[in-house]
Design a protein around this motif. Structure first.
Motif, PDB file in Angstrom:
ATOM      1  N   PHE A  99      -1.225 -28.703  28.975  1.00  0.00           N
ATOM      2  CA  PHE A  99      -0.552 -29.986  28.773  1.00  0.00           C
ATOM      3  C   PHE A  99      -1.567 -31.131  28.707  1.00  0.00           C
ATOM      4  N   LYS A 100      -2.666 -30.995  29.411  1.00  0.00           N
ATOM      5  CA  LYS A 100      -3.747 -31.984  29.289  1.00  0.00           C
ATOM      6  C   LYS A 100      -4.291 -31.981  27.860  1.00  0.00           C
ATOM      7  N   GLY A 110      -1.506 -33.720  43.598  1.00  0.00           N
ATOM      8  CA  GLY A 110      -2.040 -34.435  42.440  1.00  0.00           C
ATOM      9  C   GLY A 110      -1.216 -34.196  41.190  1.00  0.00           C
ATOM     10  N   LEU A 111      -0.781 -32.949  41.000  1.00  0.00           N
ATOM     11  CA  LEU A 111       0.033 -32.614  39.840  1.00  0.00           C
ATOM     12  C   LEU A 111       1.340 -33.390  39.845  1.00  0.00           C
ATOM     13  N   LEU A 152       2.851 -28.003  21.527  1.00  0.00           N
ATOM     14  CA  LEU A 152       3.659 -26.922  22.098  1.00  0.00           C
ATOM     15  C   LEU A 152       4.211 -26.004  21.026  1.00  0.00           C
ATOM     16  N   ASN A 153       4.549 -26.552  19.864  1.00  0.00           N
ATOM     17  CA  ASN A 153       5.262 -25.786  18.848  1.00  0.00           C
ATOM     18  C   ASN A 153       4.361 -25.094  17.835  1.00  0.00           C
ATOM     19  N   GLN A 154       3.050 -25.274  17.963  1.00  0.00           N
ATOM     20  CA  GLN A 154       2.193 -24.604  16.995  1.00  0.00           C
ATOM     21  C   GLN A 154       2.088 -23.115  17.317  1.00  0.00           C
ATOM     22  N   ILE A 160       4.097 -37.490  33.970  1.00  0.00           N
ATOM     23  CA  ILE A 160       5.322 -37.034  34.630  1.00  0.00           C
ATOM     24  C   ILE A 160       6.262 -36.378  33.616  1.00  0.00           C
ATOM     25  N   ASP A 161       6.273 -36.869  32.387  1.00  0.00           N
ATOM     26  CA  ASP A 161       7.109 -36.241  31.354  1.00  0.00           C
ATOM     27  C   ASP A 161       6.688 -34.797  31.120  1.00  0.00           C
ATOM     28  N   HIS A 162       5.383 -34.576  31.057  1.00  0.00           N
ATOM     29  CA  HIS A 162       4.903 -33.214  30.856  1.00  0.00           C
ATOM     30  C   HIS A 162       5.098 -32.367  32.117  1.00  0.00           C
TER      31      HIS A 162
END
Length: 437
Positions: free
Chosen positions: A89-90, A259-260, A99-101, A268-270
């Motif tokens: 996600f980073k 931390g996460l 994500l969709n590739q 936060i969305d991810h």
């Protein structure tokens, strides 16, 4: 990895909570486990970013009697997957991947690569064969494997199902994600881990593992055998990478999860995407409910190491438990820790067994079913010991605590028989289930 071990019946704790931490209760449990040679490992609880309890028992190296400490570092197995998912996600936030590739760009030889996406790898919906299930896995898992060889092994497996039609746990998914990260950053996975997570969060005891180094406060792992600790072989860490090769300790794991969930690694969305489950699988996170409370985390198992770490967002409570030898259920230790924190009762285990005559054991033999949970349990006798086997799971020996009550400490299971009524009560994780022969 080396066949990830979880609780046999995967039941959920059912405790209500309050807010006073009882350290003495947890101390008493660890004292009892250490006295009876039932457990080696370390635990840490953190509230609002502050460590409120740590404990370590056992040995880093049994042969030399090198005692473990709160600084001991453990192989954390599949908790590594949470780190890897965060790194993916980073990379998404840095516009290096989406994500969709599909993954055919990276792994053209993997079956269905043109339809499997990064998202499918993250939440175990790829259908890619899990190499740890190979019949010959334990013949090569201690030997170095190159990236090319691992891709070859993964690609050789038959597909488990068509992509995105269901979820099924596969270590292959996160090994491939590790290689994707190495491709897009042009760095080894260990360096990416240090750059993106370890250094920003100031983790002092977390890194990609190599061969165990006792001088560096690392530890060997063991399995219990006839009341003694038997040293386990070591999986070569070139194999699991981001699926299970990270080394850490409970204090660092708590810092990572804090931390996460504070948005210090990804947005936060991810994070919410990581938490969202489909067929019980999130993207690097599982949800472990405790009545109305929610805990997000991951379990891990590799060689003789077993671990679990998670975070209660509403309570800002982080808890991590790492073990390098156990003859007692991790879940029961977690239950004691949570009940100590939330001021609820916990029944201490009783170690020791009694002799039961073969005639009585014969009364308990048979197959039992329950209307409460969809499994059957077969009870048999071997060498004057009761053996239990649940549907589709390995058999395990039972130890008698009375002539009617038997236990299996590794999974926290207690079975209580009533031969007159042809009934059996299964107790695990604070719950009870009635079975009838």
């Amino acid at each position: 990895m080396k066949k990830i071990i979880s609780c046999l019946f995967a039941l959920v704790f059912t405790s209500a909570f309050s807010q006073t931490f009882n350290a003495k209760k947890l101390d008493s449990l660890f004292l009892l486990l250490e006295k009876n040679n039932k457990y080696m490992g370390s635990i840490a609880l953190s509230e609002n970013g502050k460590t409120i309890y740590t404990k370590s028992i056992g040995f880093d190296d049994v042969a030399t009697s090198k005692k473990s400490s709160i600084n001991t570092k453990y192989r954390i197995g599949s908790i590594s997957k949470t780190f890897t998912a965060a790194l993916i996600f980073k990379a998404i936030e840095e516009n290096k991947i989406t994500l969709n590739q599909t993954i055919d760009k990276y792994f053209p030889t993997v079956k269905n690569a043109k339809t499997i996406t990064i998202s499918n790898l993250l939440n175990h919906r790829s259908g890619i064969h899990d190499f740890t299930n190979d019949d010959d896995y334990l013949t090569w898992n201690t030997q170095y494997q190159s990236k090319a060889k691992m891709i070859e092994r993964i690609a050789a497996g038959e597909i488990a199902f068509e992509p995105n039609t269901k979820g099924q746990y596969s270590n292959s998914n996160y090994v491939l994600l590790s290689f994707v990260l190495e491709d897009i950053y042009k760095k080894p996975f260990g360096e990416i881990l240090n750059l993106k997570i370890v250094t920003p969060l100031k983790l002092k005891n977390t890194y990609l593992g190599k061969k165990t180094n006792i001088a560096n406060n690392e530890c060997y792992s063991y399995t219990a055998e006839n009341g003694k600790w038997k040293k386990e072989s070591e999986t070569d860490m070139s194999i699991p990478l981001g699926a299970g090769a990270i080394v850490s300790n409970p204090t660092d794991l708590n810092l990572f999860f804090e931390g996460l969930f504070a948005g210090k690694i990804v947005s936060i969305d991810h994070l919410n995407q990581m938490k969202t489950a489909q067929d019980k699988f999130g993207m690097g996170l599982f949800e472990f409910p405790y009545y109305e409370k929610k805990n997000y985390g991951h379990t891990g198992g590799i060689d003789g190491f077993k671990s679990v770490a998670g975070y209660f967002p509403n309570e800002k409570l982080a808890l991590a438990l790492t073990s390098n030898g156990l003859d007692y259920d991790n879940n029961n230790i977690l239950l004691c820790a949570l009940n100590s924190y939330f001021n609820k009762p916990f029944t201490m285990p009783v170690f020791g067994s009694v002799a039961v005559s073969p005639e009585i054991l014969d009364l308990y033999s048979g197959t039992y079913g329950s209307t409460q949970i969809p499994i059957k349990i077969t009870i048999s006798k071997k060498d004057n010991t009761l053996i239990a086997q649940a549907t589709g799971q390995p058999s395990f020996p039972l130890e008698a605590t009375t002539t009617k009550v038997f236990k299996f400490d590794v999974a926290g299971i207690v079975l209580e028989f009533n031969s007159d009524k042809k009934e059996m009560i299964l107790k695990q994780g604070g719950q009870e289930f009635l079975f009838t022969k």
